[in-house]
Design an enzyme around this catalytic site. Structure first.
Site, short mmCIF file in Angstrom:
data_model
loop_
_atom_site.label_atom_id
_atom_site.label_comp_id
_atom_site.label_asym_id
_atom_site.label_seq_id
_atom_site.Cartn_x
_atom_site.Cartn_y
_atom_site.Cartn_z
N ARG A 150 23.28 -32.10 -25.06
CA ARG A 150 23.66 -32.29 -26.65
C ARG A 150 22.43 -32.00 -27.36
NH1 ARG A 150 24.61 -37.01 -25.38
NH2 ARG A 150 26.56 -37.14 -25.56
N VAL A 151 21.06 -32.23 -26.99
CA VAL A 151 19.83 -31.71 -27.71
C VAL A 151 19.85 -30.42 -27.94
CG1 VAL A 151 17.50 -31.89 -28.23
CG2 VAL A 151 18.77 -33.90 -27.51
N ARG A 232 10.77 -34.35 -22.43
CA ARG A 232 9.97 -35.17 -21.47
C ARG A 232 8.51 -34.97 -21.14
NH1 ARG A 232 14.34 -37.17 -22.60
NH2 ARG A 232 15.84 -38.25 -21.11
N ASP A 256 5.35 -33.02 -28.32
CA ASP A 256 5.69 -34.32 -28.92
C ASP A 256 5.72 -35.35 -27.66
OD1 ASP A 256 6.29 -36.54 -30.79
OD2 ASP A 256 8.24 -36.62 -29.73
N GLU A 261 0.80 -40.83 -21.56
CA GLU A 261 0.71 -41.34 -23.16
C GLU A 261 0.25 -42.43 -23.16
OE1 GLU A 261 4.76 -41.02 -24.62
OE2 GLU A 261 4.70 -38.76 -24.18
N HIS A 279 4.96 -38.58 -29.74
CA HIS A 279 6.24 -39.05 -29.29
C HIS A 279 7.31 -39.80 -30.59
CE1 HIS A 279 8.35 -40.27 -25.15
NE2 HIS A 279 9.21 -39.92 -26.19
N ALA A 282 12.52 -39.67 -31.56
CA ALA A 282 13.44 -40.53 -32.02
C ALA A 282 13.30 -41.26 -32.92
CB ALA A 282 13.69 -41.61 -30.62
#
Length: 528
Positions: A150-151, A232, A256, A261, A279, A282
């Site tokens: 999808r992305v 990811r 990102d 993290e 990150h 979204a």
């Protein structure tokens, strides 16, 4: 009134939607692992994002739990297998962040190409260095995309508007579907990297994808290559990437997501050619609203016992009792098929033979498609969305059944065809314990239990081959061989060895096996 425990920030629109549906919404943010065990007791639904770990202990503490909702795409922080065993549905919001992620990918790509972040920082510090921050144009450059889910497709569509040539690597996408998208499929990841000026990652974090952007892979890159990862953390070997940039072997990167993290002390932070964000893929108000609203809808449907379109797992109880035992085998056959195919197939033929053919096997077909697609897509594949994902990639699925058994009481068989060849696997359940067995690979007759770690070797039929291969695996590299079988094709041609091992077979061991005289090919397979 059903209680919904929400442990991470969710859009108010989603919370309001659940309250309007008559649910008791209990928001408790920042719970520790121990506090979560107490809070989840008595809840019928649990909604999380990426920080809350929903492990077996949490599920065991939640005796009344019906559904776990993930307000986003990935479900890495949820033990889906344990949830399925306990009859708990897991749902996600797969469409909520794709657009935001694709747009952030484009933002990072443009910022990297035109040195936006670096020039902004320089100007804030009092500099005015127009010649220092000369960038590059996107027009006529080659954009490589790893993963055309999808992305990846959204990124490809936007890149075409900039006049870029789009190339991609996607194991399960037909040539016709790629042509419709304006994407030229590349045969290998090395070929993709070698031709790309910009490389975008849009793949899931599966064991075989961890560290895929490695020092070895970067040796194939042009000096103009710039890498973007909003997918990811862990897909990129960050030390190798920093070295390649600092040595001038590639031009830069925009990231990102990271292996650890928050990002602290990384060599990437010392490089002017690197753009980083914390990150944010979204992090748009629209995406957060969509995620909150979508997951609220899914939870309400699940608690009402209605059809849930974004269910990630399927309760085995929904299948006929005679079909249920075949579901794990079916999914593993699908994974094995994908690993052996190593590329696109245009058609997938699934056949059921023997007693099982007298039952409704549609759930097994869903399990097979889930196994076939899960290793190669950048989003969770469920029993609900698997057919649509297969159709989107131009994969034609044909199902046949025959009550006439050949050599087995029951047989599940997969055969895929493409312009370059075919792939074939078959399996059955054996004995009173319904033990799963792989009984054929590419028309070679074998008999082996599906294992998490397997090695398939094709070789010339010469004396000593078994000993030499097993010596490399078991003696030279101390990998325990749990099971072994040797099969021959119907025409008595080159034999095929299949080994089950207790640990993964590394690329270095594969290279040693392939270097043996008489070995045609060797392939490590991870069935999970």
């Amino acid at each position: 009134m059903s209680r919904v425990l929400v442990t991470e920030k969710l859009a108010e629109s989603g919370l309001d939607a659940m309250r309007a549906a008559g649910l008791d919404v209990d928001v408790q943010l920042g719970l520790s692992a121990d506090e979560l065990l107490g809070a989840v007791a008595g809840a019928q639904a649990l909604i999380v994002r990426s920080a809350t770990q929903v492990n077996a202990a949490v599920l065991e503490a939640a005796d009344d739990l019906v559904v776990v909702g993930r307000a986003g795409i990935g479900v890495d922080n949820i033990d889906v297998e344990a949830a399925t065993r306990r009859g708990v549905m897991v749902v996600n919001a797969p469409n909520s962040i794709a657009l935001a992620n694709a747009e952030h990918t484009m933002a990072l790509l443009l910022a990297m190409a035109r040195n936006v972040a670096q020039a902004d920082r320089d100007l804030h510090d009092g500099g005015w260095n127009r010649t220092r921050w000369v960038g590059v144009e996107l027009h006529d450059k080659t954009r490589g995309i790893v993963g055309l889910g999808r992305v990846g497709v959204l990124v490809a569509q936007r890149a075409r508007a900039f006049g870029m040539r789009i190339i991609g690597r996607e194991l399960f996408m037909s040539d016709e579907r790629a042509r419709q998208l304006g994407v030229e499929l590349m045969p290998t990841l090395e070929d993709l990297v070698a031709e790309s000026d910009f490389l975008v990652l849009a793949v899931p974090k599966l064991p075989e994808n961890v560290g895929m952007i490695s020092a070895d892979l970067l040796r194939h890159a042009k000096p103009t290559l710039r890498i973007v990862n909003t997918s990811r953390g862990g897909l990129v070997d960050e030390v190798a990437l920093a070295a390649a940039i600092s040595e001038g072997r590639i031009a830069g990167a925009a990231l990102d997501v990271f292996e650890q993290e928050p990002l602290v002390g990384s060599p990437l932070l010392d490089l002017d050619q690197v753009v980083v964000t914390p990150h944010l893929g979204a992090s748009t108000s629209e995406a957060q609203d969509k995620a909150g609203q979508t997951i609220a809808e899914q939870v309400v449907l699940a608690l009402r016992g209605a059809f849930v379109p974004f269910a990630v797992n399927l309760m085995a109880s929904e299948a006929n009792a005679s079909v249920q035992p075949f579901m794990p085998l079916a999914e593993r056959l699908g994974r094995l098929f994908t690993a052996l195919a190593g590329g696109v197939v245009d058609t997938l033929e699934i056949s059921y033979e023997g007693e099982i053919a007298g039952y409704d096997c549609r759930v097994l077909t869903l399990a097979i498609l889930k196994g076939v697609l899960s290793p190669v897509l950048d989003e969770p594949v469920s029993f609900v969305n698997a057919p649509a994902l297969a159709e989107a990639r131009g994969l034609a699925v044909r199902e046949t059944s025959s009550s006439s058994a050949r050599d087995y009481v029951n047989l599940v068989e997969l055969r895929g065809h493409s312009s370059t060849g075919s792939t074939h696997v078959a399996g059955t359940l054996y004995g009173k314990q319904d033990a799963p067995r792989i009984v054929a690979i590419d028309d070679y007759i074998i008999d082996l239990a599906p294992s998490s770690h397997m090695l398939v070797v094709r070789n010339q039929d010469t004396p000593g081959m078994i000993g030499r291969v097993c010596s490399i695996v078991g003696i030279d590299n101390a990998i325990n061989i749990d099971e072994f079988d040797l099969g021959k094709g119907p025409a008595g041609d080159k034999p095929l060895m299949v080994l089950s091992t207790s640990t993964p077979v590394s690329p270095e061991v594969i290279a040693q096996v392939r270097a043996l005289e008489g070995v045609v090919d060797a392939q490590a397979i991870e069935l999970g």
